[in-house]
Structures are given as structure tokens and as C-alpha cells.
Write an enzyme that holds these catalytic residues in place. Structure first.
Site, PDB file in Angstrom:
ATOM      1  N   ALA B 228       0.825  -1.211   0.000  1.00 46.08           N
ATOM      2  CA  ALA B 228       0.000   0.000   0.000  1.00 46.08           C
ATOM      3  C   ALA B 228       0.860   1.263   0.000  1.00 46.08           C
ATOM      4  O   ALA B 228       2.089   1.211   0.123  1.00 46.08           O
ATOM      5  CB  ALA B 228      -0.937  -0.014   1.196  1.00 46.08           C
ATOM      6  N   HIS B 229       0.195   2.392  -0.077  1.00 43.52           N
ATOM      7  CA  HIS B 229       0.903   3.675  -0.150  1.00 43.52           C
ATOM      8  C   HIS B 229       1.743   3.941   1.097  1.00 43.52           C
ATOM      9  O   HIS B 229       1.359   3.612   2.200  1.00 43.52           O
ATOM     10  CB  HIS B 229      -0.043   4.849  -0.425  1.00 43.52           C
ATOM     11  CG  HIS B 229      -1.239   4.965   0.461  1.00 43.52           C
ATOM     12  ND1 HIS B 229      -2.111   6.012   0.348  1.00 43.52           N
ATOM     13  CD2 HIS B 229      -1.718   4.185   1.450  1.00 43.52           C
ATOM     14  CE1 HIS B 229      -3.073   5.874   1.221  1.00 43.52           C
ATOM     15  NE2 HIS B 229      -2.860   4.784   1.904  1.00 43.52           N
TER      16      HIS B 229
END
Lengths: 315, 315, 315
Positions: B228-229
Site C-alpha cells: 500500500a501507499h
């Protein structure tokens, strides 16, 4: 390539020379293949190997059979990793025959067909798909858009492969060096898919390190399923969405793996076994036709009983 | 863009003006960046922020440091989301330099190379891959077919990225409005991948909301892994198939995550930690070199003991 | 196609003829559709069906309503599977209108736009994406590179679809023959995606077997999520990474599914339900606004209590 060339590349002493055509496992090697022994667990296989040469530590070198040439080294698996690069085929062939396309087959625009690849009759290969070099595809097979099939893989007749699926990507293999580097083990095998196989969208089926990852006839695979290198999926198996199979898993025929279930590697599952959704298989299952569930795995009825017992803890 | 333009867009009163170059977190902002405070938990970071301006509720506005301009609003996170759109770069650049391609690099047909992108020497980029604007790729890197690299991302030397993998897609971020709408937080950061990294097929690595999602040197990632980011994956980490890392997870060096294991967000895992297959990490792990398993997570030995105890319930 | 043609194809006796336009479920069929009854569980739906004809075993054939023509067969589901092939549309239309593209829309090179497809205003469709025949896309929608949208699907306004995502691939459906073959049930429905929907990278959303898989307005879907055929995802639902929904799952509005959570098929989840990461839903949830966790599923608070009790076993 000659054994002398390989041993020179690895910095290993080697007195006898021989033509070596590839790498292979202890059990499967032939007289022109180089193998290795790292794990003591496999020492019993040593005496029966037909390999032409072996990467092996000094400790076990006296037990190798006649006709098998020893390349003595401290870290045989690491040496194998280094040697694997020598047998890595080209990323893209620039010479060779144009691909052959059978009767009544449709190849859409923006499809890449590699050198020496063969597409059967009545196939459809859709926009954006990549069919690598030396790939063989049978008759009546449909490849939906944006599929990737790496070089040397084979797909049978009457198959359907949905979009985004990747067939023949490299297995997840590397050897560790003492200073914390990972040396890639080039995955020089392929994937062989039988006939009447349907594979869903965005699946990944890795090529074998040696020989083949095999998907047998009639298999049905849902979306987002991962099949690691050297798996063998028997006839009529069903893999539901998000299943993950580790390397060298063998499913015998008509095994059903529920959604998000998984296996650890180097194990076998008996015919007609059912693994419930989320089941995690860590040991071989030898008795056929049983149902299992949970992680750790229990027989399905036992697992249901166990969940009852667990929920009783709340009382 | 000026602070007055931003505040006008948001309908917030703002007396002082200033050039604002982007958005950033409380800790990382510089004097030309706009930040926000929504969660009281971070109020101690407020006094040290170097941000040029801050979206903040009236309640906390007196605690902001000198030189930081307050934009007072009821829902700072929602205001940030709205403002993020102002800094969203173009989807496709139409002006700029043609991409530069190093020596001996092969770019197959049907590859897109964006404006201002730079490809190093001895690279191969295969059929159907998309290399967005302003992407940098080092030397000796292989991009297999049908890979997508979004704009502004960077990939180092000696990397291998397998088919279908997506690098730089938007992180999963949005703010809620009171009437049940989700306002996208534009993900204006990027992904930076070091050297000697191999990434399997059909993985997804999201770009950062601010700054960078980072994959350090020597990392090995299997197929169908989600990062994920704003994750940071330390040197030499190994992520096995179907791992899922939530936003802002930091793995220190040489962490091993087994198949289908996962983390919740905003946590750190100490160096040389091993998470067994299916392990679910919900809190930071601070002690290095330990093995963990299960969900909830236990030390691996304890987890094995616990499974024994649980199975005793069946007796 | 006429009922006589279908019954001839299936080798079933049929005296009355009728125009049949498609296949459908017992509840949804109209007078020109053919349906089936296999599972005794649905026998109460039989009397209310409006289907023009039904594949049914002799045993239940007397209970069908007037105006519904019985096609008597031993294995109705298998007969349905065989018949489904007759209604399978073309893989690629070669005639029909060129696609219509609205104002200010950008279609990059190497995009395929099928026959009769319609793209709205201000859209961007990026490199390598495939938009099948008869697809409709609304205004202001962004399709990132290497997306595949199968024929007949619909996407609304203001949507964002990230790279590698596949929309409209076939649902996982087949009938078993007695000799161990799987007969594909052609998935002749579609996917309908509302407006203001964002879908992450490498997701898979399968088309319905009949009618539509539906993603309602405002839904947010993270990466690597699987949505099976005939799911209905209500307004404002949030699906975090690696969620897997089985066939015919209905999520009412504002359901949140945590990372790696999953459902078994044919169930409903009430509005504003939260399923924690890894939660496995096997029965319908009828009460809204509750939080659930675990597999088997418990109310979240109970699950936390249960984990405490379980860890006490180690004492």
C-alpha cells in the site's frame, strides 16, 4: 556448454570434461545434466542419481555414484544458482521462424507472437496478449486480452485463458550469500497446460526451475490464483479464487481447493480431496476423498466440532 | 499555487499569502508546503512542524508555531482531500522531452514511454508495458510484458519486474463527507524502487500520498503481493505470494513475510523478523530476529504450543 | 432461437415451440426465457416463475405453472450448461458501428475500442486497455493502462479504474458430468458499474451468468479484490485489498470489508456492516450497523473476548 566452462565460471576445480546441456534435480538428471546436493535430507537419492556431474560439498563427495563427476564446493546451492544463469535462454529471440498460425485462427492487433511459436486451428488471441518465443498453443483455444505467456510454455486444446493472467513467470527461487545477497536461480523450465483447461483473470502460474509446472486436462482455475514453480495440478482439479500453492505442490486428480486456501511447498494431496475455503495444508494428505478445513488443518467435521468447542470458551 | 488560491478554492478565509508547492504530513512539511491536523493523537507533532500553512480546526489553532499560517476549518482532513486535487499532475503529459534510452537497451513494440522518462543502459522493456511520464529506470533492468509503471516512479539498476505488475497506482485514500460521499485524496507521491529488486507477476505497489513508497535494494517479492501507499520495505526483505501490506507499514531490513501474511497500517517491523504464512501483524514489532505466526500474532513457538492446546479441546 | 432448436441440441423431446431469447433464473425469467430447476431448495419458487420454458426432472414437472413448457431431463443443470453455449455472443464482433467517442475524450494509442461501444465526454483511456464490443462508459471516467473490459459491460460517470483490472471476465460456473467432465456455463450477463466508483489495480470483477454483476455508485475498491459473478455491491461500500466475494453475494449500502476478508456465496450483508480484516462471512447478516470479525465470524467485541480466552489456554 562444457563442464570445464561451468566450473571455470564458478571457480571450482574440475579435471574431467563433459558436455552439459542443463541443470536438473538429483532424481531427474540425465548423464548430460549437472545436479547438486545441499540438503542432507536427500542423501539417499545420491546413490541413484544418473546425473553427469554434481555440485557437492567435500563431506558427501565419496558417496556419489561412478560416472558422476564431483564439483566440490562449500555452498552447492549457491553454486547452482550462479550456474543457472549460464543456461538462461534469451529474453527475446531475434532469429528463428516466424510463428505458425493454424486454420481459422484470429490474432487481433497488438498481439505479440514470438519466434518459433505455433498456434493451432480455430484459436482466438485477443488484443495486447503476449505469446513468447517457442510457445505452443493447441486448437480451439481462446486467449483473452492482455494475457502474458512467457517463452517455451505449452497450452493444449479447448482452453480458455482470461485477461491479465500470466503463465510462465519465474518461480520464486534464489540462494543466499553469506553477506546477505540473494542470487537468482534462473527458472529454465516451463509451464505445460493440458486440454480443456479454463483459467480465470489475473492468475499467475510460474514456470519450473527445471522441467515443467504442469496443469493437467480439465482443470478449472478461478481468478487471482497463484500456482508456484514445479506444481503439478492433476486432472479435473478445481482451484477457487485467491488460492495460493507453494512450490512443488502436487495435487492429484479431482482435488478441490476452496477460496483463499493454500499449501506449503513440497507436498502431495490425494485424489478427490476437498480443502475448504481458507484451509492451510502443511503436510501431505495421503488418504483420498476426504474433506479438510482450517489452519492448522483438521478433517472438516473435526474442524466444525473444534469451532464449537472454541466458541464454548465464551460461556 | 498561492495559499490564497487554495483557500479560495476551499472556501476558507485566509489573510496572509504565500507560495505553496505541495501538501505534506505534519512532520515532513517544509515552509512551502501545506499540512493538516485532524487526529488529536498527532497534536504533539504540531509544535515542531515546519509547514508553511496548516488546515486545522479552531480548537487547536492556537498551538501552531509561528510562521505557520492557519487555515481554520471544521473538517481539516476533508479540506486536505479537496485541496489534493489542485496538486494532481496531468494524467498524460503532451509536452516535454522525448524519453531518453540508454545504450544497448531494447524497447519492444507496443511499449509506451512517457515524456521526460529516462531508461538506462542494457535494459529490456517488453511488449505492452507502459512507462509513464517522468519515470526513471536504471541500468540492466528487465520489464516483462504488460507491466504498468505510473508517472514519476523510479526503478533502480539490475531489477526484474514480471508481467502484469502495477507500480505507482493510487493509494487507497479518501475523506468522508457528512452526507456519505468519499472525496479522493489525490496520491501525489511516487514509488521508488532500489537496485537488485525482483518483483513477481501481478503485484500492486501503490504510490505515496505524499513523498514516496520505498522498496529498498535487494528486496524479493513473489506474485500477487500488495504493497500500500507509503510503505517502506527495507533492504533484503522477502515477501512471499499474496502478502498484503497496509498503508505506511515499515519493514526494516531482512524481514521475511510468509505467504498470505499481512499487516495493518502505520506500524514497524524490526530487522530480521520472520512472519509465518498467514500471520497477521497488528502492532509494531520492536525486537529484531524473532519469528511470529498466527492472527492474532504470537511468537512462533507460542503459536505452535497454542495450536496444541486448542486441538486438546477436542479430547 | 426456438425452443425446438434448443431441445433438439440437447436431445430432449419437446412438442410445443416458442421463441426463446435467453436463459435466466427461476425468479427472473420472462415468458421468452428458458430456466431450470435442479435444487429442491428452490421448488417453492417454481409456482411463481414466469419463464417460458424450464429444464426440469420428471419428478417435479407436474408442479410447473401453466404457460411454462417443461423440457424433461435427468440433469437439468447440466442441460442448462449445454444450452448456455447456444446463447454465447461472439468473442469479437466484426460488423456493427464504430465506437462513439464523446467530446474532449483522449484515447491513447494501442487501445482497442470494440464495435458499438460508446465512450462519454472528458474520458481518458490509456495505453493497452481493451474496451470490448457494446461497452458503455460515461463521462469523466479514467481508465488507466492495461485494463480489460469485456463486451457488454457498463461503467458510469466519474469513475477511475486502475491498471491491470479486469471487468467482465467469466464467472466461475460449470456443471459436472457423470464421467468427471466440467461443462462450462457460458456467462451471458454483464457487469454494471455506477458513477463515482474507484477500482484499484489488478482487481477482477466477473460478469453475471444471467443479468448483471452490479457495483453501485460511490463504491471504493482497493487492489487485488475479487468480485464473483452476480454480486451486488451497494452504494458507498468499501472493499479493502485482497477481499474475495463469492458468487451472488449482496452487500447492502455502506458495507466495509477489511483486507483479505471474504464471503461464501448467495448471502446478504446488511447496510453499514463492518467486517474486520480476515473476517470470513458464511451466513447472511441481517442486522445493520454491526462489526464482525474472525472465521468463523463473531461480533467484533466477542471475537476480541474470544481471542483473550484462547490465549489463556497458554497459561
Amino acid at each position: 556448454m562444457t563442464l570445464k566452462e561451468i566450473s571455470k565460471f564458478l571457480g571450482i576445480d574440475c579435471k574431467i570434461d563433459k558436455e552439459i546441456t542443463g541443470l536438473n534435480s538429483l532424481n531427474d538428471s540425465n548423464e548430460n545434466e549437472l545436479t547438486f546436493l545441499e540438503n542432507k535430507k536427500y542423501i539417499n537419492d545420491l546413490k541413484n542419481t544418473k546425473a553427469g556431474a554434481i555440485l557437492i560439498s567435500n563431506e558427501y563427495s565419496k558417496e556419489i555414484p561412478e560416472n558422476c563427476i564431483a564439483l566440490i564446493c562449500d555452498e552447492p546451492y549457491l553454486a547452482l544458482a550462479k550456474a543457472s544463469k549460464l543456461f538462461d535462454p534469451k529474453l527475446i529471440e531475434t532469429t528463428g521462424n516466424e510463428s505458425k498460425i493454424g486454420k481459422n485462427s484470429t490474432i487481433m492487433q497488438n498481439v505479440y507472437l514470438g519466434k518459433n511459436s505455433v498456434i493451432g486451428d480455430n484459436c482466438t488471441i485477443m488484443h495486447g496478449s503476449f505469446i513468447g518465443d517457442n510457445v505452443q498453443i493447441g486448437n480451439n483455444t481462446i486467449i483473452y486480452p492482455n494475457v502474458t505467456i512467457y517463452r517455451d510454455c505449452m497450452v493444449g486444446n479447448d482452453c480458455i485463458i482470461h485477461s491479465g493472467t500470466v503463465i510462465g513467470s519465474d518461480g520464486f527461487g534464489f540462494a543466499n550469500t553469506k553477506d546477505g545477497k540473494y542470487i537468482k536461480i534462473y527458472q529454465n523450465g516451463n509451464v505445460i497446460i493440458g486440454s480443456d483447461v479454463e483459467i480465470g483473470a489475473n492468475c499467475t502460474i510460474d514456470r519450473a526451475v527445471f522441467k515443467s509446472t504442469i496443469i493437467d486436462d480439465g482443470v478449472r482455475i478461478d481468478n487471482l490464483v497463484h500456482i508456484a514453480h514445479n506444481c503439478k495440478i492433476g486432472k479435473g482439479c478445481i482451484l477457487v479464487t485467491q488460492v495460493g500453492l507453494s512450490g512443488s505442490t502436487t495435487l492429484h486428480h479431482y482435488v478441490v481447493m476452496g477460496g483463499q486456501s493454500a499449501t506449503s511447498g513440497h507436498l502431495e494431496i490425494a485424489p478427490f480431496t476437498t480443502i475448504a475455503a481458507r484451509g492451510g495444508v502443511t503436510k501431505s494428505i495421503t488418504e483420498p476423498k476426504k474433506s479438510w478445513a482450517g489452519f492448522p488443518l483438521f478433517e472438516h467435521k473435526q474442524w466444525l466440532r473444534l469451532q464449537g468447542k472454541i466458541s464454548n470458551l465464551l460461556k
